[in-house]
Design a protein around this motif. Structure first.
Motif, mmCIF file in Angstrom:
data_model
loop_
_atom_site.group_PDB
_atom_site.id
_atom_site.type_symbol
_atom_site.label_atom_id
_atom_site.label_comp_id
_atom_site.label_asym_id
_atom_site.label_seq_id
_atom_site.Cartn_x
_atom_site.Cartn_y
_atom_site.Cartn_z
ATOM 1 N N SER A 36 26.702 29.164 2.238
ATOM 2 C CA SER A 36 26.803 27.902 1.496
ATOM 3 C C SER A 36 25.436 27.439 0.998
ATOM 4 C CB SER A 36 27.471 26.840 2.363
ATOM 5 O OG SER A 36 26.667 26.521 3.456
ATOM 6 N N PRO A 37 25.431 26.565 -0.015
ATOM 7 C CA PRO A 37 24.167 26.079 -0.570
ATOM 8 C C PRO A 37 23.366 25.289 0.453
ATOM 9 C CG PRO A 37 26.034 25.443 -1.965
ATOM 10 C CD PRO A 37 26.598 26.008 -0.700
ATOM 11 N N SER A 38 22.053 25.331 0.281
ATOM 12 C CA SER A 38 21.167 24.632 1.200
ATOM 13 C C SER A 38 19.919 24.178 0.441
ATOM 14 C CB SER A 38 20.785 25.566 2.344
ATOM 15 O OG SER A 38 19.796 24.995 3.149
ATOM 16 N N SER A 39 19.525 22.932 0.654
ATOM 17 C CA SER A 39 18.343 22.391 0.000
ATOM 18 C C SER A 39 17.128 23.248 0.322
ATOM 19 C CB SER A 39 18.112 20.958 0.490
ATOM 20 O OG SER A 39 16.910 20.441 -0.034
ATOM 21 N N GLN A 40 16.456 23.718 -0.705
ATOM 22 C CA GLN A 40 15.275 24.571 -0.575
ATOM 23 C C GLN A 40 15.533 25.771 0.336
ATOM 24 O OE1 GLN A 40 12.351 21.632 0.662
ATOM 25 N NE2 GLN A 40 11.818 21.224 -1.468
ATOM 26 N N ASN A 41 16.784 26.205 0.391
ATOM 27 C CA ASN A 41 17.203 27.349 1.202
ATOM 28 C C ASN A 41 16.825 27.179 2.679
ATOM 29 O OD1 ASN A 41 18.623 29.775 1.389
ATOM 30 N ND2 ASN A 41 16.770 31.002 1.172
ATOM 31 N N TRP A 42 16.878 25.940 3.154
ATOM 32 C CA TRP A 42 16.493 25.607 4.524
ATOM 33 C C TRP A 42 17.442 26.224 5.543
ATOM 34 C CZ3 TRP A 42 17.076 20.068 6.874
ATOM 35 C CH2 TRP A 42 16.483 20.025 8.131
ATOM 36 N N GLN A 43 18.741 26.220 5.256
ATOM 37 C CA GLN A 43 19.761 26.768 6.153
ATOM 38 C C GLN A 43 19.621 26.179 7.565
ATOM 39 O OE1 GLN A 43 20.171 31.144 5.640
ATOM 40 N NE2 GLN A 43 18.599 30.888 4.078
ATOM 41 N N PRO A 44 19.793 24.861 7.722
ATOM 42 C CA PRO A 44 19.528 24.207 9.003
ATOM 43 C C PRO A 44 20.638 24.355 10.031
ATOM 44 C CG PRO A 44 20.314 22.602 7.434
ATOM 45 C CD PRO A 44 20.187 23.901 6.685
ATOM 46 N N ASN A 85 15.046 14.977 7.112
ATOM 47 C CA ASN A 85 14.098 14.211 6.314
ATOM 48 C C ASN A 85 14.745 12.900 5.875
ATOM 49 O OD1 ASN A 85 15.756 14.798 4.147
ATOM 50 N ND2 ASN A 85 14.219 15.924 2.991
ATOM 51 N N GLU A 86 14.008 12.073 5.157
ATOM 52 C CA GLU A 86 14.500 10.754 4.769
ATOM 53 C C GLU A 86 15.733 10.821 3.874
ATOM 54 O OE1 GLU A 86 11.919 8.655 1.803
ATOM 55 O OE2 GLU A 86 10.719 10.486 1.965
ATOM 56 N N PHE A 87 15.977 11.940 3.242
ATOM 57 C CA PHE A 87 17.138 12.094 2.358
ATOM 58 C C PHE A 87 18.350 12.661 3.094
ATOM 59 C CE2 PHE A 87 13.293 12.675 -0.257
ATOM 60 C CZ PHE A 87 13.393 11.514 -1.014
ATOM 61 N N HIS A 88 18.197 12.931 4.387
ATOM 62 C CA HIS A 88 19.279 13.473 5.219
ATOM 63 C C HIS A 88 19.816 14.782 4.639
ATOM 64 C CE1 HIS A 88 19.098 9.756 7.440
ATOM 65 N NE2 HIS A 88 19.203 9.103 6.306
ATOM 66 N N ARG A 89 18.915 15.628 4.221
ATOM 67 C CA ARG A 89 19.351 16.874 3.595
ATOM 68 C C ARG A 89 20.076 17.800 4.566
ATOM 69 N NH1 ARG A 89 14.385 20.985 2.598
ATOM 70 N NH2 ARG A 89 13.466 20.801 4.658
ATOM 71 N N ALA A 90 19.767 17.729 5.849
ATOM 72 C CA ALA A 90 20.496 18.568 6.812
ATOM 73 C C ALA A 90 21.959 18.158 6.861
ATOM 74 C CB ALA A 90 19.867 18.480 8.199
ATOM 75 N N GLN A 91 22.212 16.859 6.843
ATOM 76 C CA GLN A 91 23.602 16.398 6.841
ATOM 77 C C GLN A 91 24.330 16.897 5.607
ATOM 78 O OE1 GLN A 91 24.230 12.235 7.738
ATOM 79 N NE2 GLN A 91 22.372 12.198 8.986
ATOM 80 N N LEU A 92 23.683 16.837 4.455
ATOM 81 C CA LEU A 92 24.294 17.338 3.232
ATOM 82 C C LEU A 92 24.552 18.840 3.332
ATOM 83 C CD1 LEU A 92 25.235 16.998 0.310
ATOM 84 C CD2 LEU A 92 22.858 17.329 -0.400
ATOM 85 N N ASP A 93 23.558 19.576 3.793
ATOM 86 C CA ASP A 93 23.705 21.023 3.905
ATOM 87 C C ASP A 93 24.829 21.405 4.867
ATOM 88 O OD1 ASP A 93 21.610 21.292 2.145
ATOM 89 O OD2 ASP A 93 20.208 22.153 3.588
ATOM 90 N N LEU A 94 24.896 20.743 6.021
ATOM 91 C CA LEU A 94 25.957 21.052 6.979
ATOM 92 C C LEU A 94 27.322 20.622 6.449
ATOM 93 C CD1 LEU A 94 23.477 21.633 8.786
ATOM 94 C CD2 LEU A 94 24.832 20.782 10.675
ATOM 95 N N GLY A 95 27.349 19.561 5.664
ATOM 96 C CA GLY A 95 28.596 19.166 5.020
ATOM 97 C C GLY A 95 29.083 20.229 4.038
ATOM 98 N N GLN A 96 28.146 20.803 3.290
ATOM 99 C CA GLN A 96 28.521 21.866 2.352
ATOM 100 C C GLN A 96 28.996 23.110 3.111
ATOM 101 O OE1 GLN A 96 26.425 21.833 -1.685
ATOM 102 N NE2 GLN A 96 24.763 21.517 -0.218
ATOM 103 N N ALA A 97 28.327 23.435 4.200
ATOM 104 C CA ALA A 97 28.748 24.593 5.001
ATOM 105 C C ALA A 97 30.146 24.359 5.568
ATOM 106 C CB ALA A 97 27.747 24.854 6.127
ATOM 107 N N THR A 98 30.391 23.133 6.022
ATOM 108 C CA THR A 98 31.711 22.791 6.566
ATOM 109 C C THR A 98 32.785 22.932 5.497
ATOM 110 O OG1 THR A 98 30.773 21.337 8.227
ATOM 111 C CG2 THR A 98 33.067 20.943 7.626
ATOM 112 N N MET A 99 32.531 22.399 4.324
ATOM 113 C CA MET A 99 33.527 22.492 3.256
ATOM 114 C C MET A 99 33.758 23.951 2.858
ATOM 115 S SD MET A 99 35.532 20.515 1.726
ATOM 116 C CE MET A 99 36.756 20.742 0.475
ATOM 117 N N ALA A 100 32.695 24.733 2.797
ATOM 118 C CA ALA A 100 32.864 26.149 2.463
ATOM 119 C C ALA A 100 33.752 26.842 3.495
ATOM 120 C CB ALA A 100 31.494 26.842 2.385
ATOM 121 N N MET A 101 33.536 26.528 4.780
ATOM 122 C CA MET A 101 34.345 27.169 5.829
ATOM 123 C C MET A 101 35.789 26.695 5.798
ATOM 124 S SD MET A 101 31.744 27.668 9.066
ATOM 125 C CE MET A 101 30.883 26.108 9.029
ATOM 126 N N THR A 102 36.021 25.405 5.540
ATOM 127 C CA THR A 102 37.409 24.929 5.508
ATOM 128 C C THR A 102 38.147 25.466 4.289
ATOM 129 O OG1 THR A 102 36.831 22.803 4.461
ATOM 130 C CG2 THR A 102 36.904 22.865 6.879
#
Length: 169
Positions: A36-44, A85-102
């Motif tokens: 799934s997509p990840s901000s700056q390819n962080w893959q948190p 970070n202040e933009f909560h990018r990990a939450q966004l990234d994990l949300g995208q991973a969750t949606m991809a899996m569902t």
């Protein structure tokens, strides 16, 4: 099922049959999260797959709304980093991973439902989440007990024209 059918068919499923999910299908669902997509390819993210019945019953205790985990065929514990970070990018990234899996699960006819984790200490004890990780949530998986996943004709959602704004609010 094509992508649009999976989007139209995906719904929260909280009651599952006792049919196991093939390992290859579980791996495909997990691979969807990994890709799934990840901000700056962080893959948190890290994913812990739980299929042991007793462990699933215990895992259902980490949140008052996670009862569906106890009877799932499998549950994925989605683990996030301690720091964001202040933009909560990990939450966004994990949300995208969750949606991809569902969506990957829906494509395979597997139902899913997400839940939070309130008792992180119990989640750590049950799954071995390292101390340098600070939060997690769950995705229960299984074949729907009530009806198969099919496109939902009239989803209970706000009307399209109420939600979509073009150019300005």
């Amino acid at each position: 099922m094509d992508t649009w059918q999976a989007i139209q068919s995906r719904r929260n499923v909280r009651a599952f049959t006792d049919q196991p999910i093939p390992e290859a299908d579980l791996d495909r669902i997990l691979e969807a999260g990994r890709r799934s997509p990840s901000s700056q390819n962080w893959q948190p993210w890290d994913f812990i797959l739980v299929t042991d019945r007793e462990q699933l019953r215990e895992l259902a205790r980490v949140w008052r709304g996670a009862g569906h985990v106890a009877d799932s065929a499998a549950t994925i514990v989605v683990v996030g980093p301690a720091e964001d970070n202040e933009f909560h990018r990990a939450q966004l990234d994990l949300g995208q991973a969750t949606m991809a899996m569902t969506l990957a699960a829906a494509d395979l006819g597997v139902g899913s439902c997400h839940a939070g984790v309130a008792d992180m200490a119990l989640a750590r004890e049950l799954t071995g989440i390292p101390d340098d990780r600070d939060w997690a949530f769950l995705i229960s998986l299984g074949y729907p007990a009530d009806r198969p996943l099919t496109p939902i004709r009239n989803p209970r959602r706000r009307p399209f024209d109420e939600v979509v704004h073009r150019e300005r609010w």
